[in-house]
Design a protein around this motif. Structure first.
Motif, short mmCIF file in Angstrom:
data_model
loop_
_atom_site.label_atom_id
_atom_site.label_comp_id
_atom_site.label_asym_id
_atom_site.label_seq_id
_atom_site.Cartn_x
_atom_site.Cartn_y
_atom_site.Cartn_z
N HIS A 101 -5.58 2.76 -3.30
CA HIS A 101 -5.96 1.45 -3.85
C HIS A 101 -5.35 0.30 -3.05
O HIS A 101 -5.92 -0.79 -3.03
N ARG A 102 -4.25 0.55 -2.38
CA ARG A 102 -3.64 -0.51 -1.57
C ARG A 102 -4.43 -0.77 -0.29
O ARG A 102 -4.57 -1.92 0.13
N THR A 159 -2.00 5.47 -5.18
CA THR A 159 -1.42 4.14 -4.95
C THR A 159 -1.76 3.64 -3.55
O THR A 159 -2.16 2.48 -3.37
N LEU A 160 -1.62 4.50 -2.56
CA LEU A 160 -1.96 4.11 -1.19
C LEU A 160 -3.46 3.89 -1.04
O LEU A 160 -3.90 2.99 -0.32
#
Length: 348
Positions: free
Chosen positions: A159-160, A156-157
């Motif tokens: 792709h963020r 998640t981080l």
């Protein structure tokens, strides 16, 4: 070096354990270290940091930059974007001081994280890869481990914060120089680097259909050569290799001989699925082999890793390797059984 992260297989490698200076590719470890702190709840992405005059004096326009000014209060998230998108030397130092209070404490974390990831041929002497007299070094093999951790442990981080094509800070808009992101199908990170000492470096990744490849290049004489080679390797890896699940977890793959056991052999099974990226060219044949030091001495407990299943290329090089576990308990044989086994060995 090109690696299929789905199988862990090296598709191409040349001197993967040779040490080199990574330049700004160092910032992938700075991002990973921040991700880990965020994941542990020790660092908040919305936390603000007061950028000081001393930091501006030392780092403003010094190499690749986010162009932070004294008195500004960027968040940790904004600093991470400055690191991953425009390779900010200033942002890397700022996040180190914001998170731990000093560059030295941050470097301790970076090197501890490297050790935990098994990056045994790496050391970090700066948060940003700025020339430091050779204190910062790594290998292609170690950078693959780091890339795997960033993309798989913190998806998640990842792709963020990775994969953005540009960043605006204040009145300055800058482009991301990553030659993979947005230029190769599925390309979504990670970092380029350059110093006169290091040459042009790259760790890049792309994902297609759940399959992720990672490429590492070092010491390229020009940015164009690095960028072209990186894109070509990624495309070649997706085109010339097809991922296949060859055997499911729990499959019994063979038997191993047992010494002084109640049974003379024991079954060998896979703990996990056994997958490989198989070459598209049928001329590139591969063979399966079971490797172990035998016979295996009893007693053996069910689940003990006692052998390896290996996929070997035409040159005999192991390209995929997985443990094989004992399928049953094999207690040590009694005296008379051991005597009988000895006679069977000598006369059978």
């Amino acid at each position: 070096m090109l690696v299929d992260l789905w199988t862990g297989q090296q598709l191409y490698a040349r001197e993967p354990h040779r040490r080199f200076m990574p330049a700004s590719v160092t910032k992938v470890m700075t991002a990973y270290t921040a991700f880990k702190l965020v994941g542990e709840g020790k660092l908040k992405l919305d936390r603000r940091f007061l950028y000081t005059q001393a930091l501006e004096d030392e780092w403003y326009a010094e190499g690749s930059n986010m162009f932070l000014r004294a008195g500004e209060r960027p968040t940790i998230g904004q600093l991470l974007l400055g690191i991953t998108t425009v390779s900010g030397n200033d942002a890397s130092i700022a996040i180190a001081e914001a998170a731990t209070g000093s560059t030295g404490a941050w470097l301790d974390l970076m090197n501890a994280n490297a050790a935990a990831l098994g990056m045994n041929d790496s050391h970090f002497g700066s948060p940003n890869g700025y020339p430091d007299g050779g204190k910062t070094y790594t290998t292609a093999d170690d950078l693959v481990k780091l890339g795997r951790a960033v993309t798989q442990d913190y998806p998640t981080l990842f792709h963020r914060f990775f994969g953005h094509r540009r960043l605006k800070w204040g009145e300055i808009t800058q482009a991301n120089h990553d030659p993979i992101t947005g230029q190769v199908e599925g390309g979504d990170g990670l970092k380029t680097g350059y110093t006169a000492e290091a040459g042009y470096t790259l760790v890049g990744t792309a994902e297609r259909g759940g399959r992720r490849l990672i490429v590492v290049l070092a010491g390229s004489p020009t940015a164009r050569m690095r960028d072209t080679a990186g894109r070509n390797l990624i495309e070649w890896g997706f085109r010339e290799f097809s991922p296949e699940r060859l055997f499911a977890a729990g499959s019994e793959m063979g038997r191993a001989q047992v010494q002084d056991g109640a049974s003379r052999s024991v079954g060998l099974s896979l703990d996990n699925d056994f997958a490989a990226a198989l070459p598209a060219d049928p001329a590139n044949t591969m063979q399966l082999a079971i490797a172990y030091r035998g016979p295996v001495e009893a007693p053996i407990a069910k689940g003990d890793p006692i052998a390896r299943l290996q996929l070997r290329d035409a040159n005999g090089t192991v390209v995929v390797d997985a443990p094989l576990l004992a399928t049953q308990d094999v207690p040590k044989a009694g005296l008379f059984r051991r005597i009988g086994n000895a006679f069977a060995k000598w006369f059978g």
